[in-house]
Design an enzyme around this catalytic site. Structure first.
Site: not given
Ligand code: HMG
Length: 404
Positions: A81, A113, A244
């Site tokens: 992609e 992906c 994935h």
């Molecule tokens: P964010 O908003 O910065 O993070 O973005 P958050 O606030 O949701 O925190 C992440 C996790 O850290 C949470 O855990 C927090 O609790 C924890 P959860 O509640 O989810 O289990 N946390 C802590 N843990 C320990 N100590 C601490 C602490 N503070 C917080 N001090 C987000 C996270 C994944 C949304 C962002 O990184 C993002 O947008 N990533 C890109 C999108 C993505 O990967 N999506 C996944 C599904 S879609 C997919 O897989 C397809 C893709 O690969 C593309 C394709 O298909 O081509 C992306």
């Protein structure tokens, strides 16, 4: 006719940014990235590397490991992609670099992906359709995952490629013919034509992934033969499950969803035991390399085969592929009894040859992209992107490859 993956090989850039360094630079607790997302480091591409060099290096090493003459390949499909041209496919550069012959279909596929799985399924069907000729296909998933500096997606970048040789009587994984699929038009992650970095609705993308997983898994369960007994779950028939993995915590969330789907509710202790037995063994590579988009699921497969081929011989594993936008597939495969003979799959080698970079060096590389040029002294790849001349991309083997 049994069809599947005969050989699999991973290659990722040797530069890597440790996530605690990124956390310090962005003013967030390191545990948010290393535990909250589960990522320890992410691969960063040097200027002389792009999806073509990643794909070609993985492909050349895959064919060498299998002892297969590139001129015997009849189908070459590259899933990406983050391709390098709107018309010219990544595969045709790879075709020349690895020495595939002229009598071969070559093209590129895209669905975020999911593209790697689309290419793999298509190649398996192509092999089945040519059952009398025992032909082999080369499938490559190659991507450079990029989000904007300082955005929530930034810690979920990475880069790498996986090459898979697909054929009859495979040595790495027999693919089951039945699988469960799910597709729906959603705007969770996308990259408009004029942008290098992806746009993403992060939290929504996680919901889309989990909904697609539940739907594809239910569909796969319905098609299961012999049918499941009362009280028996499909998970009970699987020795490992690979998801994935844009970041390892996503695989953990996915596994909890599947357990709840199969068992109604699960205690934390049951979940932990199941996660550590079925899922964690496949995640050690992606935790160090980061998201590789189309290649991500197959980095997990290569990790598992490198570490556990002997333990898993004769056993069945589950695989879940998700591509934003979205299309998803839950499928299964059986590890052949002789799988240990495929040898190292490139994961350990990739991690052993790494050079760590700091945040300023990473930002410099990300801002200027893959410009081409001389490889660094300790360059680990087989091919180099030299740059663009007269709107044409120039590639060459490294001196070491030419000398070999
Ligand atoms: P964010 O908003 O910065 O993070 O973005 P958050 O606030 O949701 O925190 C992440 C996790 O850290 C949470 O855990 C927090 O609790 C924890 P959860 O509640 O989810 O289990 N946390 C802590 N843990 C320990 N100590 C601490 C602490 N503070 C917080 N001090 C987000 C996270 C994944 C949304 C962002 O990184 C993002 O947008 N990533 C890109 C999108 C993505 O990967 N999506 C996944 C599904 S879609 C997919 O897989 C397809 C893709 O690969 C593309 C394709 O298909 O081509 C992306």
């Amino acid at each position: 006719m049994s069809v599947g993956i005969d050989q699999v090989h991973v290659y990722a850039p040797q530069l890597a940014l440790p996530l605690p360094a990124l956390a310090a630079a962005r003013g967030v607790a390191p545990e948010k990235l290393t535990l909250g997302l589960g990522v320890q480091a992410m691969a960063v591409t040097p200027a002389c590397e792009d999806v073509v060099t990643l794909a070609a290096t993985a492909a050349a090493r895959c064919l060498r490991a299998a002892g297969v003459d590139p001129r015997t390949i009849g189908l070459l499909v590259v899933a990406t992609e983050t391709g390098v041209d709107h018309a010219k496919p990544v595969g045709i550069f790879v075709h020349e670099l690895v020495g595939v012959g002229p009598h071969c279909r070559v093209y590129e596929v895209k669905h975020a992906c999911y593209g790697g799985t689309a290419a793999l399924m298509l190649a398996a069907d192509w092999v089945r359709a040519h059952r009398t000729q025992a032909r082999r296909a080369l499938v490559i998933a190659s991507d450079v995952a990029r989000y904007a500096i300082g955005s929530p997606g930034e810690p979920t970048q990475g880069a790498g490629a996986v090459a898979m040789l697909v054929g009859p009587t495979p040595r790495a994984l027999f693919l089951a013919e039945e699988s469960g699929v799910h597709a729906a038009n959603v705007y969770d992650f996308w990259r408009p034509l004029d942008r290098r970095e992806a746009l993403v609705d992060g939290k929504y993308s996680i919901d889309c992934y989990l909904d697609a997983l539940a739907s594809a898994f239910r569909s796969c369960r319905r098609l299961e033969r012999p049918a499941l007994e009362d009280g028996e779950g499909l998970l009970d028939r699987l020795a490992r499950i690979l998801y994935h993995t844009p970041f390892p915590k996503m695989a953990a969330k996915a596994h909890r969803r599947l357990l709840e789907l199969e068992r109604g509710s699960v205690t934390d202790a049951d979940y932990e035991a199941s996660y550590h037995a079925l899922v964690a063994p496949g995640l050690t590579g992606v935790a160090q390399i980061g998201n590789t988009y189309t290649a991500s699921l197959y980095v997990c497969l290569a990790t598992l085969l490198e570490d556990e081929a002997r333990v898993l011989a004769g056993r069945r594993i589950g695989l879940f592929s998700y591509g934003s936008g979205c299309c998803a597939e839950f499928f299964t495969g059986t590890v052949p009894t002789g799988a240990v003979a495929i040898g190292p799959t490139g994961v350990r080698e990739t991690l052993a040859r790494r050079t760590l970079v700091d945040v300023p060096a990473y930002e410099e590389l990300l801002r200027h992209g893959e410009r081409g040029g001389e490889p660094p002294a300790d360059f680990a790849g087989d091919f180099v992107f030299r740059g663009i001349r007269n709107d044409r991309r120039m590639y060459a083997p490294t001196r070491e490859v030419l000398a070999a």
